[in-house]
Design a protein around this motif. Structure first.
Motif, PDB file in Angstrom:
ATOM      1  N   PRO A   3       9.635   5.812 -11.608  1.00 56.44           N
ATOM      2  CA  PRO A   3       8.508   5.199 -10.900  1.00 56.44           C
ATOM      3  C   PRO A   3       8.575   5.489  -9.408  1.00 56.44           C
ATOM      4  CG  PRO A   3       9.849   3.517 -12.027  1.00 56.44           C
ATOM      5  CD  PRO A   3      10.550   4.815 -12.189  1.00 56.44           C
ATOM      6  N   ARG A   4       7.432   5.363  -8.784  1.00 55.65           N
ATOM      7  CA  ARG A   4       7.352   5.599  -7.337  1.00 55.65           C
ATOM      8  C   ARG A   4       8.192   4.573  -6.587  1.00 55.65           C
ATOM      9  NH1 ARG A   4       4.967   5.029  -2.504  1.00 55.65           N
ATOM     10  NH2 ARG A   4       3.822   6.833  -1.674  1.00 55.65           N
ATOM     11  N   GLN A   5       8.878   5.020  -5.563  1.00 54.10           N
ATOM     12  CA  GLN A   5       9.674   4.070  -4.778  1.00 54.10           C
ATOM     13  C   GLN A   5       8.823   3.388  -3.724  1.00 54.10           C
ATOM     14  OE1 GLN A   5      13.678   6.252  -4.313  1.00 54.10           O
ATOM     15  NE2 GLN A   5      13.894   4.319  -3.183  1.00 54.10           N
ATOM     16  N   ARG A   6       8.911   2.067  -3.677  1.00 54.72           N
ATOM     17  CA  ARG A   6       8.151   1.286  -2.700  1.00 54.72           C
ATOM     18  C   ARG A   6       8.522   1.751  -1.286  1.00 54.72           C
ATOM     19  NH1 ARG A   6       5.574  -3.720  -2.354  1.00 54.72           N
ATOM     20  NH2 ARG A   6       6.045  -4.858  -0.431  1.00 54.72           N
ATOM     21  N   GLY A   7       7.510   1.921  -0.456  1.00 54.25           N
ATOM     22  CA  GLY A   7       7.763   2.289   0.947  1.00 54.25           C
ATOM     23  C   GLY A   7       7.835   3.790   1.191  1.00 54.25           C
ATOM     24  N   HIS A   8       7.854   4.567   0.117  1.00 54.07           N
ATOM     25  CA  HIS A   8       7.918   6.018   0.335  1.00 54.07           C
ATOM     26  C   HIS A   8       6.561   6.580   0.753  1.00 54.07           C
ATOM     27  CE1 HIS A   8      11.923   7.505  -1.532  1.00 54.07           C
ATOM     28  NE2 HIS A   8      12.093   6.469  -0.738  1.00 54.07           N
ATOM     29  N   ILE A   9       6.619   7.743   1.404  1.00 53.73           N
ATOM     30  CA  ILE A   9       5.393   8.463   1.783  1.00 53.73           C
ATOM     31  C   ILE A   9       5.400   9.778   1.006  1.00 53.73           C
ATOM     32  CG2 ILE A   9       4.163   9.587   3.682  1.00 53.73           C
ATOM     33  CD1 ILE A   9       5.358   7.440   5.575  1.00 53.73           C
ATOM     34  N   GLY A  10       4.408   9.963   0.141  1.00 54.90           N
ATOM     35  CA  GLY A  10       4.376  11.129  -0.741  1.00 54.90           C
ATOM     36  C   GLY A  10       3.537  12.257  -0.165  1.00 54.90           C
ATOM     37  N   PHE A  11       3.909  13.484  -0.527  1.00 62.97           N
ATOM     38  CA  PHE A  11       3.171  14.677  -0.083  1.00 62.97           C
ATOM     39  C   PHE A  11       2.827  15.535  -1.295  1.00 62.97           C
ATOM     40  CE2 PHE A  11       5.642  13.447   3.600  1.00 62.97           C
ATOM     41  CZ  PHE A  11       4.819  13.724   4.681  1.00 62.97           C
ATOM     42  N   SER A  12       1.588  16.004  -1.378  1.00 61.86           N
ATOM     43  CA  SER A  12       1.180  16.951  -2.424  1.00 61.86           C
ATOM     44  C   SER A  12       0.398  18.084  -1.781  1.00 61.86           C
ATOM     45  CB  SER A  12       0.259  16.299  -3.457  1.00 61.86           C
ATOM     46  OG  SER A  12       0.760  15.064  -3.862  1.00 61.86           O
ATOM     47  N   ALA A  13       0.613  19.301  -2.285  1.00 61.89           N
ATOM     48  CA  ALA A  13      -0.047  20.477  -1.698  1.00 61.89           C
ATOM     49  C   ALA A  13      -0.818  21.241  -2.770  1.00 61.89           C
ATOM     50  CB  ALA A  13       0.988  21.390  -1.051  1.00 61.89           C
ATOM     51  N   ILE A  14      -2.095  21.496  -2.484  1.00 56.85           N
ATOM     52  CA  ILE A  14      -2.947  22.338  -3.340  1.00 56.85           C
ATOM     53  C   ILE A  14      -3.137  23.666  -2.612  1.00 56.85           C
ATOM     54  CG2 ILE A  14      -5.334  22.586  -4.184  1.00 56.85           C
ATOM     55  CD1 ILE A  14      -5.343  19.402  -4.215  1.00 56.85           C
ATOM     56  N   ARG A  15      -3.082  24.782  -3.345  1.00 58.73           N
ATOM     57  CA  ARG A  15      -3.342  26.106  -2.757  1.00 58.73           C
ATOM     58  C   ARG A  15      -4.371  26.817  -3.614  1.00 58.73           C
ATOM     59  NH1 ARG A  15      -1.487  23.951   0.742  1.00 58.73           N
ATOM     60  NH2 ARG A  15       0.494  24.198   1.818  1.00 58.73           N
TER      61      ARG A  15
ATOM     62  N   PHE B 158       0.855  -1.196   0.000  1.00 60.68           N
ATOM     63  CA  PHE B 158       0.000   0.000   0.000  1.00 60.68           C
ATOM     64  C   PHE B 158       0.892   1.247   0.000  1.00 60.68           C
ATOM     65  CE2 PHE B 158      -2.977  -3.178   1.246  1.00 60.68           C
ATOM     66  CZ  PHE B 158      -4.225  -2.708   0.866  1.00 60.68           C
ATOM     67  N   ASP B 159       0.839   1.987  -1.088  1.00 53.27           N
ATOM     68  CA  ASP B 159       1.569   3.256  -1.188  1.00 53.27           C
ATOM     69  C   ASP B 159       0.830   4.312  -0.375  1.00 53.27           C
ATOM     70  OD1 ASP B 159       3.386   2.166  -3.057  1.00 53.27           O
ATOM     71  OD2 ASP B 159       1.990   2.582  -4.704  1.00 53.27           O
ATOM     72  N   ILE B 160       1.562   5.039   0.445  1.00 47.45           N
ATOM     73  CA  ILE B 160       0.923   6.092   1.259  1.00 47.45           C
ATOM     74  C   ILE B 160       1.182   7.458   0.620  1.00 47.45           C
ATOM     75  CG2 ILE B 160       0.789   7.173   3.535  1.00 47.45           C
ATOM     76  CD1 ILE B 160       1.781   4.563   4.764  1.00 47.45           C
ATOM     77  N   GLU B 161       0.095   8.160   0.345  1.00 48.64           N
ATOM     78  CA  GLU B 161       0.166   9.510  -0.233  1.00 48.64           C
ATOM     79  C   GLU B 161      -0.671  10.451   0.629  1.00 48.64           C
ATOM     80  OE1 GLU B 161       1.656  10.825  -3.171  1.00 48.64           O
ATOM     81  OE2 GLU B 161       2.837   8.966  -3.153  1.00 48.64           O
ATOM     82  N   ILE B 162      -0.093  11.598   0.963  1.00 47.56           N
ATOM     83  CA  ILE B 162      -0.818  12.595   1.761  1.00 47.56           C
ATOM     84  C   ILE B 162      -1.062  13.822   0.880  1.00 47.56           C
ATOM     85  CG2 ILE B 162      -0.684  14.094   3.806  1.00 47.56           C
ATOM     86  CD1 ILE B 162       1.038  11.753   5.014  1.00 47.56           C
ATOM     87  N   VAL B 163      -2.330  14.180   0.754  1.00 54.12           N
ATOM     88  CA  VAL B 163      -2.709  15.309  -0.101  1.00 54.12           C
ATOM     89  C   VAL B 163      -3.386  16.355   0.777  1.00 54.12           C
ATOM     90  CG1 VAL B 163      -3.999  16.034  -2.145  1.00 54.12           C
ATOM     91  CG2 VAL B 163      -3.123  13.686  -1.993  1.00 54.12           C
ATOM     92  N   GLU B 164      -2.881  17.571   0.714  1.00 53.85           N
ATOM     93  CA  GLU B 164      -3.492  18.646   1.524  1.00 53.85           C
ATOM     94  C   GLU B 164      -3.880  19.813   0.641  1.00 53.85           C
ATOM     95  OE1 GLU B 164      -1.807  21.740   2.117  1.00 53.85           O
ATOM     96  OE2 GLU B 164       0.333  21.321   2.339  1.00 53.85           O
ATOM     97  N   ALA B 165      -4.937  20.511   1.039  1.00 55.19           N
ATOM     98  CA  ALA B 165      -5.396  21.702   0.304  1.00 55.19           C
ATOM     99  C   ALA B 165      -5.654  22.832   1.287  1.00 55.19           C
ATOM    100  CB  ALA B 165      -6.665  21.378  -0.471  1.00 55.19           C
ATOM    101  N   HIS B 166      -5.169  24.025   0.940  1.00 56.24           N
ATOM    102  CA  HIS B 166      -5.351  25.211   1.788  1.00 56.24           C
ATOM    103  C   HIS B 166      -5.585  26.447   0.926  1.00 56.24           C
ATOM    104  CE1 HIS B 166      -3.491  22.668   4.926  1.00 56.24           C
ATOM    105  NE2 HIS B 166      -4.150  23.444   5.756  1.00 56.24           N
ATOM    106  N   HIS B 167      -5.987  27.521   1.591  1.00 57.56           N
ATOM    107  CA  HIS B 167      -6.218  28.825   0.980  1.00 57.56           C
ATOM    108  C   HIS B 167      -4.950  29.374   0.320  1.00 57.56           C
ATOM    109  CE1 HIS B 167      -4.137  30.651   4.480  1.00 57.56           C
ATOM    110  NE2 HIS B 167      -4.665  29.617   5.135  1.00 57.56           N
TER     111      HIS B 167
END
Ligand SMILES: NC(=O)C1=CN([C@@H]2O[C@H](COP(=O)(O)OP(=O)(O)OC[C@H]3O[C@@H](n4cnc5c(N)ncnc54)[C@H](O)[C@@H]3O)[C@@H](O)[C@H]2O)C=CC1
Ligand SMILES: O=C(O)C1=N[C@H](C(=O)O)C[C@H](O)C1
Length: 269
Positions: free
Chosen positions: A199-211, A150-159
């Motif tokens: 390609p995505r690395q196995r075991g990594h935790i990704g972060f994406s930011a929306i503004r 299970f790839d872990i990805e964290i996506v956040e959105a802010h003003h």
């Protein structure tokens, strides 16, 4: 009659500062003893209530933290990292509880909070809401239950006025996911993918930011595997949730031994 602690709100004119001032005043559980802004700010010397566009409150906005903190039992501080580091030293001198909601600290700045925590109670969290702090616990448990399929990805959105990324909340969630997996976040963190990333690395935790626009704060923790996805989500629609958490922390911190605490301590999670 129970004693109501005196509270200073720093960053008084800010999005959170104004919300905190209303929350403290409306709570009936604490007194607002001072409101602080940065030197040169247009609110300095004005009545706080009038500056906020309402009736006078009898509190003059000041840029003198030392004098303000000396009159307080707690400082609620949602400003910028450099100011919060300075306030930690001054709050420690005043032996006042320092509630820090500010995000975007460097590791060096976080290390600078430690001497202050030897003399005063510091409660710091990148998110003070009950919902997010529950989400942190859930994230740790789900990450512990799943393997690296299970790839872990964290996506956040802010003003569109937010200045730091990833958000403090995203970092809390990433830290919890890493703890669940038994790894160091700094070893597996993927931030700011751009271009030919491979390609995505196995075991990594990704972060994406929306503004964008006036988004208060939204966080998804995605566990994505072949054939299925789990998404844990928190959506904040009102900054009052952060202010209520911060006031709760300020009250909880009264009489606690010096040290560094977080919202899991305050909420008993
Ligand atoms: N932990 C949590 O639950 C939450 C944390 N935050 C964080 O709180 C911080 C502030 O957020 P906002 O209120 O949206 O920002 P903002 O920019 O609206 O307000 C920050 C205020 O701090 C003031 N300030 C800067 N330096 C100062 C100094 N030396 N002395 C006194 N005041 C000073 C600014 O003039 C401004 O009024 C950010 O780091 C944000 O990420 C925001 C919401 C929730
Ligand atoms: O800057 C904000 O607005 C927020 N900041 C905090 C963060 O960085 O996570 C908390 C909340 O999401 C709002």
């Amino acid at each position: 009659m129970t004693h109501k602690p005196g509270i200073v709100v720093t960053g008084a004119s800010g999005r959170m500062g104004q919300m905190l001032i209303r929350t403290v005043i409306d709570s009936g559980q604490a007194h607002l003893v001072a409101a602080l802004e940065r030197p040169g700010h247009g609110w300095i010397g004005r009545d706080l209530g009038e500056a906020m566009g309402g009736a006078p409150l009898g509190v003059t906005v000041t840029d003198d933290p030392l004098e303000a903190f000396a009159r307080a039992q707690a400082i609620i501080d949602f400003t910028v990292p450099a100011a919060s580091v300075e306030f930690a030293q001054l709050a420690a001198q005043a032996r006042a509880v320092h509630v820090i909601g500010t995000t975007g600290f460097t590791q060096d700045q976080l290390d600078q909070l430690k001497p202050a925590a030897r003399h005063a109670t510091i409660i710091r969290a990148g998110n003070m809401s009950l919902g997010v702090n529950l989400l942190v616990q859930l994230t740790r448990r789900v990450a512990a239950a799943l393997d690296e399929d299970f790839d872990i990805e964290i996506v956040e959105a802010h003003h569109n006025q937010k200045v730091d990324a990833p958000s403090g909340t995203a970092l809390m969630l990433g830290q919890a996911a890493a703890e669940g997996r038994g790894v160091n976040l700094s070893d597996v963190s993927d931030r700011g993918r751009d271009g030919i990333t491979g390609p995505r690395q196995r075991g990594h935790i990704g972060f994406s930011a929306i503004r964008g626009g006036d988004i208060v704060g939204e966080h998804d923790v995605m566990f994505a595997a072949a054939g299925e996805r789990i998404i844990l989500r928190h959506v904040a629609t009102d900054r009052a949730i952060f202010a209520r958490g911060a006031l709760k922390a300020a009250l909880w911190g009264q009489g606690k031994p010096p040290g560094e605490y977080d919202m899991a301590d305050v909420l008993g999670l």
